[in-house]
Design a protein around this motif. Structure first.
Motif, PDB file in Angstrom:
ATOM      1  N   ASP A  33     -18.239 -16.517  22.360  1.00 43.34           N
ATOM      2  CA  ASP A  33     -18.726 -16.327  20.999  1.00 43.34           C
ATOM      3  C   ASP A  33     -18.870 -17.687  20.313  1.00 43.34           C
ATOM      4  O   ASP A  33     -18.217 -18.672  20.685  1.00 43.34           O
ATOM      5  CB  ASP A  33     -17.746 -15.441  20.232  1.00 43.34           C
ATOM      6  CG  ASP A  33     -18.308 -15.013  18.888  1.00 43.34           C
ATOM      7  OD1 ASP A  33     -19.126 -14.076  18.864  1.00 43.34           O
ATOM      8  OD2 ASP A  33     -17.944 -15.644  17.868  1.00 43.34           O
ATOM      9  N   HIS A  34     -19.725 -17.727  19.284  1.00 39.31           N
ATOM     10  CA  HIS A  34     -19.955 -18.989  18.592  1.00 39.31           C
ATOM     11  C   HIS A  34     -18.713 -19.507  17.873  1.00 39.31           C
ATOM     12  O   HIS A  34     -18.668 -20.689  17.513  1.00 39.31           O
ATOM     13  CB  HIS A  34     -21.098 -18.827  17.581  1.00 39.31           C
ATOM     14  CG  HIS A  34     -22.418 -18.548  18.228  1.00 39.31           C
ATOM     15  ND1 HIS A  34     -22.928 -17.273  18.337  1.00 39.31           N
ATOM     16  CD2 HIS A  34     -23.318 -19.368  18.829  1.00 39.31           C
ATOM     17  CE1 HIS A  34     -24.097 -17.322  18.961  1.00 39.31           C
ATOM     18  NE2 HIS A  34     -24.356 -18.578  19.277  1.00 39.31           N
ATOM     19  N   THR A  35     -17.733 -18.649  17.662  1.00 35.77           N
ATOM     20  CA  THR A  35     -16.518 -19.076  16.956  1.00 35.77           C
ATOM     21  C   THR A  35     -15.431 -19.578  17.904  1.00 35.77           C
ATOM     22  O   THR A  35     -14.292 -19.797  17.475  1.00 35.77           O
ATOM     23  CB  THR A  35     -15.960 -17.895  16.142  1.00 35.77           C
ATOM     24  OG1 THR A  35     -15.676 -16.795  17.036  1.00 35.77           O
ATOM     25  CG2 THR A  35     -16.956 -17.440  15.095  1.00 35.77           C
ATOM     26  N   ALA A  36     -15.741 -19.764  19.186  1.00 35.97           N
ATOM     27  CA  ALA A  36     -14.736 -20.222  20.154  1.00 35.97           C
ATOM     28  C   ALA A  36     -14.176 -21.578  19.750  1.00 35.97           C
ATOM     29  O   ALA A  36     -14.931 -22.479  19.332  1.00 35.97           O
ATOM     30  CB  ALA A  36     -15.350 -20.308  21.547  1.00 35.97           C
ATOM     31  N   PRO A  37     -12.857 -21.782  19.876  1.00 36.39           N
ATOM     32  CA  PRO A  37     -12.233 -23.062  19.459  1.00 36.39           C
ATOM     33  C   PRO A  37     -12.425 -24.146  20.518  1.00 36.39           C
ATOM     34  O   PRO A  37     -11.625 -24.283  21.450  1.00 36.39           O
ATOM     35  CB  PRO A  37     -10.757 -22.682  19.317  1.00 36.39           C
ATOM     36  CG  PRO A  37     -10.571 -21.568  20.295  1.00 36.39           C
ATOM     37  CD  PRO A  37     -11.860 -20.803  20.337  1.00 36.39           C
ATOM     38  N   LEU A  38     -13.453 -24.937  20.386  1.00 38.82           N
ATOM     39  CA  LEU A  38     -13.795 -25.913  21.411  1.00 38.82           C
ATOM     40  C   LEU A  38     -12.730 -27.002  21.544  1.00 38.82           C
ATOM     41  O   LEU A  38     -12.388 -27.415  22.668  1.00 38.82           O
ATOM     42  CB  LEU A  38     -15.153 -26.542  21.093  1.00 38.82           C
ATOM     43  CG  LEU A  38     -16.341 -25.566  21.096  1.00 38.82           C
ATOM     44  CD1 LEU A  38     -17.609 -26.296  20.714  1.00 38.82           C
ATOM     45  CD2 LEU A  38     -16.490 -24.918  22.462  1.00 38.82           C
ATOM     46  N   ASP A  39     -12.218 -27.511  20.445  1.00 35.21           N
ATOM     47  CA  ASP A  39     -11.197 -28.559  20.528  1.00 35.21           C
ATOM     48  C   ASP A  39      -9.944 -28.042  21.238  1.00 35.21           C
ATOM     49  O   ASP A  39      -9.352 -28.753  22.069  1.00 35.21           O
ATOM     50  CB  ASP A  39     -10.841 -29.064  19.131  1.00 35.21           C
ATOM     51  CG  ASP A  39     -12.003 -29.812  18.487  1.00 35.21           C
ATOM     52  OD1 ASP A  39     -12.843 -30.331  19.248  1.00 35.21           O
ATOM     53  OD2 ASP A  39     -12.067 -29.856  17.243  1.00 35.21           O
ATOM     54  N   ALA A  40      -9.527 -26.826  20.901  1.00 32.47           N
ATOM     55  CA  ALA A  40      -8.363 -26.256  21.582  1.00 32.47           C
ATOM     56  C   ALA A  40      -8.655 -26.010  23.064  1.00 32.47           C
ATOM     57  O   ALA A  40      -7.768 -26.160  23.906  1.00 32.47           O
ATOM     58  CB  ALA A  40      -7.942 -24.952  20.891  1.00 32.47           C
ATOM     59  N   MET A  41      -9.895 -25.653  23.385  1.00 34.41           N
ATOM     60  CA  MET A  41     -10.260 -25.455  24.790  1.00 34.41           C
ATOM     61  C   MET A  41     -10.195 -26.766  25.564  1.00 34.41           C
ATOM     62  O   MET A  41      -9.796 -26.789  26.736  1.00 34.41           O
ATOM     63  CB  MET A  41     -11.654 -24.845  24.892  1.00 34.41           C
ATOM     64  CG  MET A  41     -11.736 -23.383  24.448  1.00 34.41           C
ATOM     65  SD  MET A  41     -13.405 -22.703  24.612  1.00 34.41           S
ATOM     66  CE  MET A  41     -13.635 -22.782  26.391  1.00 34.41           C
ATOM     67  N   ARG A  42     -10.590 -27.853  24.935  1.00 37.11           N
ATOM     68  CA  ARG A  42     -10.505 -29.150  25.616  1.00 37.11           C
ATOM     69  C   ARG A  42      -9.056 -29.519  25.903  1.00 37.11           C
ATOM     70  O   ARG A  42      -8.739 -30.035  26.987  1.00 37.11           O
ATOM     71  CB  ARG A  42     -11.169 -30.223  24.761  1.00 37.11           C
ATOM     72  CG  ARG A  42     -12.673 -30.050  24.624  1.00 37.11           C
ATOM     73  CD  ARG A  42     -13.312 -31.217  23.891  1.00 37.11           C
ATOM     74  NE  ARG A  42     -14.758 -31.037  23.799  1.00 37.11           N
ATOM     75  CZ  ARG A  42     -15.386 -30.539  22.751  1.00 37.11           C
ATOM     76  NH1 ARG A  42     -14.682 -30.193  21.667  1.00 37.11           N
ATOM     77  NH2 ARG A  42     -16.700 -30.400  22.740  1.00 37.11           N
ATOM     78  N   GLU A  43      -8.179 -29.252  24.970  1.00 40.45           N
ATOM     79  CA  GLU A  43      -6.760 -29.534  25.200  1.00 40.45           C
ATOM     80  C   GLU A  43      -6.205 -28.624  26.299  1.00 40.45           C
ATOM     81  O   GLU A  43      -5.415 -29.066  27.147  1.00 40.45           O
ATOM     82  CB  GLU A  43      -5.976 -29.358  23.903  1.00 40.45           C
ATOM     83  CG  GLU A  43      -6.338 -30.366  22.816  1.00 40.45           C
ATOM     84  CD  GLU A  43      -5.546 -30.144  21.543  1.00 40.45           C
ATOM     85  OE1 GLU A  43      -4.699 -29.217  21.543  1.00 40.45           O
ATOM     86  OE2 GLU A  43      -5.758 -30.884  20.556  1.00 40.45           O
ATOM     87  N   ARG A  44      -6.631 -27.357  26.260  1.00 39.99           N
ATOM     88  CA  ARG A  44      -6.156 -26.428  27.292  1.00 39.99           C
ATOM     89  C   ARG A  44      -6.680 -26.814  28.671  1.00 39.99           C
ATOM     90  O   ARG A  44      -5.955 -26.717  29.665  1.00 39.99           O
ATOM     91  CB  ARG A  44      -6.606 -25.007  26.938  1.00 39.99           C
ATOM     92  CG  ARG A  44      -6.150 -23.941  27.933  1.00 39.99           C
ATOM     93  CD  ARG A  44      -4.656 -23.937  28.091  1.00 39.99           C
ATOM     94  NE  ARG A  44      -4.235 -22.964  29.101  1.00 39.99           N
ATOM     95  CZ  ARG A  44      -3.018 -22.903  29.615  1.00 39.99           C
ATOM     96  NH1 ARG A  44      -2.091 -23.780  29.213  1.00 39.99           N
ATOM     97  NH2 ARG A  44      -2.714 -22.007  30.515  1.00 39.99           N
ATOM     98  N   LEU A  45      -7.923 -27.272  28.748  1.00 35.32           N
ATOM     99  CA  LEU A  45      -8.475 -27.737  30.026  1.00 35.32           C
ATOM    100  C   LEU A  45      -7.665 -28.899  30.572  1.00 35.32           C
ATOM    101  O   LEU A  45      -7.361 -28.959  31.772  1.00 35.32           O
ATOM    102  CB  LEU A  45      -9.940 -28.138  29.845  1.00 35.32           C
ATOM    103  CG  LEU A  45     -10.635 -28.744  31.076  1.00 35.32           C
ATOM    104  CD1 LEU A  45     -10.684 -27.746  32.216  1.00 35.32           C
ATOM    105  CD2 LEU A  45     -12.040 -29.226  30.716  1.00 35.32           C
ATOM    106  N   ARG A  46      -7.300 -29.835  29.697  1.00 40.30           N
ATOM    107  CA  ARG A  46      -6.480 -30.962  30.136  1.00 40.30           C
ATOM    108  C   ARG A  46      -5.142 -30.487  30.687  1.00 40.30           C
ATOM    109  O   ARG A  46      -4.687 -30.953  31.736  1.00 40.30           O
ATOM    110  CB  ARG A  46      -6.261 -31.913  28.961  1.00 40.30           C
ATOM    111  CG  ARG A  46      -5.385 -33.130  29.264  1.00 40.30           C
ATOM    112  CD  ARG A  46      -4.942 -33.774  27.968  1.00 40.30           C
ATOM    113  NE  ARG A  46      -4.158 -32.816  27.162  1.00 40.30           N
ATOM    114  CZ  ARG A  46      -3.926 -32.971  25.867  1.00 40.30           C
ATOM    115  NH1 ARG A  46      -4.418 -34.004  25.220  1.00 40.30           N
ATOM    116  NH2 ARG A  46      -3.204 -32.060  25.221  1.00 40.30           N
ATOM    117  N   ASP A  47      -4.510 -29.521  30.029  1.00 43.28           N
ATOM    118  CA  ASP A  47      -3.221 -29.011  30.497  1.00 43.28           C
ATOM    119  C   ASP A  47      -3.357 -28.275  31.828  1.00 43.28           C
ATOM    120  O   ASP A  47      -2.500 -28.387  32.710  1.00 43.28           O
ATOM    121  CB  ASP A  47      -2.610 -28.083  29.442  1.00 43.28           C
ATOM    122  CG  ASP A  47      -2.288 -28.811  28.142  1.00 43.28           C
ATOM    123  OD1 ASP A  47      -2.142 -30.055  28.196  1.00 43.28           O
ATOM    124  OD2 ASP A  47      -2.195 -28.149  27.093  1.00 43.28           O
TER     125      ASP A  47
END
Length: 374
Positions: free
Chosen positions: A262-276
């Motif tokens: 969805d367009h409201t997906a939290p991209l910054d949080a996803m980047r942090e989660r990808l790193r983890d």
């Protein structure tokens, strides 16, 4: 009454030849075993022990071939016995030469692989491919020479040798036309072996199938797919058609993972989660990662993650791990970010009052985006 000497002499010669062959073969095998135990760093002596059967056949055939005339073994069939022993001697000698050549080549490859396996595995696979094809060529050449030598033991073949040699040019042209496909595959196999186009153990994509090169011969190549199927293809395919070789040069690879969110997906949080996620994935090589929006639609947006790994097997592991854990995290922590069917009322246009109840008690609603009134 038959002379006992005529019976004992053939028995003594044949029995003595067989006994002497067994003794020499046992002594040779004993020496090879001792040499193998004293030199464990090389497999040569152990590999040479595989040649003991053709070695004993050569000894026995040579002993019988040199003594059968004096021993008067089947004197009425002297020519046939001699020719049979000659054929056995030629065949066993060719078998022995192939076994010895295989032992020497395999030993050389083992030493090379042991010395370079850690520093240059791609070059080791290249040498392995060349060694296997060289052994096939040696076996074919020795086999052809052995069969030719066997045929020349027959007087009729020696008599026809002159005419065969005179017509060799015409026969060669006819055979070349008839076996054009086979000869093409043969030369393609040599080109693959020494041109370093594809090697045993390389990860390739052919006809949309992903797999590992398992076997290369002078005429065909076998690819083992990820689901353990075997695809057999003529080697000429790899010299005439484009294909992907993921092991060519460096085996490091970059993989992609896509999500439709969805367009409201939290991209910054996803980047942090990808790193983890990547930090906890042993298959990730630590070189790079990235997460960006690559496309949008009226209802969703396409999010792409880039990840790296040291080879094709690890990149697959990283991709499936990232895809699974990210979806699970979004479902648990940010369920609103997952795609959904939008059935909400349309936003009010500027200057239009909000909905209110009509005098009859029904709530007035604005039209839906699709044009239908809810």
């Amino acid at each position: 009454m038959e002379n006992p000497e005529n019976v004992l002499r053939p028995l003594l010669v044949v029995g003595g030849s067989v006994l002497l062959t067994l003794v020499i073969g046992w002594a040779t095998d004993l020496l090879l075993r001792k040499a193998d135990g004293r030199h464990p760093e090389t497999p040569l002596w152990g590999l040479l022990r595989r040649a003991r059967i053709p070695y004993q056949l050569v000894l026995c055939a040579a002993l019988l071939r040199g003594t059968y005339v004096e021993a008067q073994v089947f004197p009425e069939h002297r020519t046939g016995v001699g020719r049979t022993l000659t054929l056995v001697l030629i065949g066993s000698a060719a078998w022995l030469v192939i076994r010895i050549a295989a032992a020497v080549v395999e030993t050389s490859y083992s030493r090379y692989a042991h010395a370079h396996a850690q520093r240059d595995p791609a070059r080791v696979r290249r040498v392995r491919t060349q060694v296997s094809l060289i052994m096939r060529v040696v076996s074919a050449v020795v086999g052809v020479v052995a069969v030719s030598s066997m045929l020349l033991t027959f007087p009729a073949m020696r008599t026809a040798g002159t005419s065969l040699l005179a017509s060799a040019g015409v026969l060669g042209i006819v055979a070349g036309i008839a076996a054009q496909s086979t000869l093409g595959n043969l030369f393609a196999g040599l080109q693959i072996a020494f041109g370093d186009m594809v090697r045993i153990g390389d990860t390739v994509v052919v006809n949309g199938e992903w797999g590992t090169v398992e076997e290369i011969t002078l005429t065909f190549l076998t690819v083992r797919t990820w689901d353990e199927r075997r695809i057999t293809m003529p080697v000429s395919y790899f010299t005439s058609q484009p294909f992907e070789n993921w092991s060519r040069g460096t085996p490091q690879m970059t993989g992609v993972v896509y999500w439709h969110l969805d367009h409201t997906a939290p991209l910054d949080a996803m980047r942090e989660r990808l790193r983890d996620i990547l930090r906890g994935c042993p298959a990730w090589d630590g070189r790079a990662y990235n997460l960006t929006v690559t496309d949008t639609t009226p209802n969703t947006m396409q999010v792409r993650a880039l990840v790296t790994a040291k080879d094709a097997d690890d990149i697959w592991t990283v991709r499936v791990e990232v895809r699974e854990q990210m979806i699970r995290w979004l479902a648990d922590e940010h369920p609103y970010a997952l795609p959904r069917v939008n059935t909400a009322d349309a936003d009010r246009r500027p200057g239009v009052p909000p909905s209110r109840r009509s005098p009859d008690g029904e709530a007035r609603r604005f039209p839906h985006r699709s044009g239908k009134v809810l």
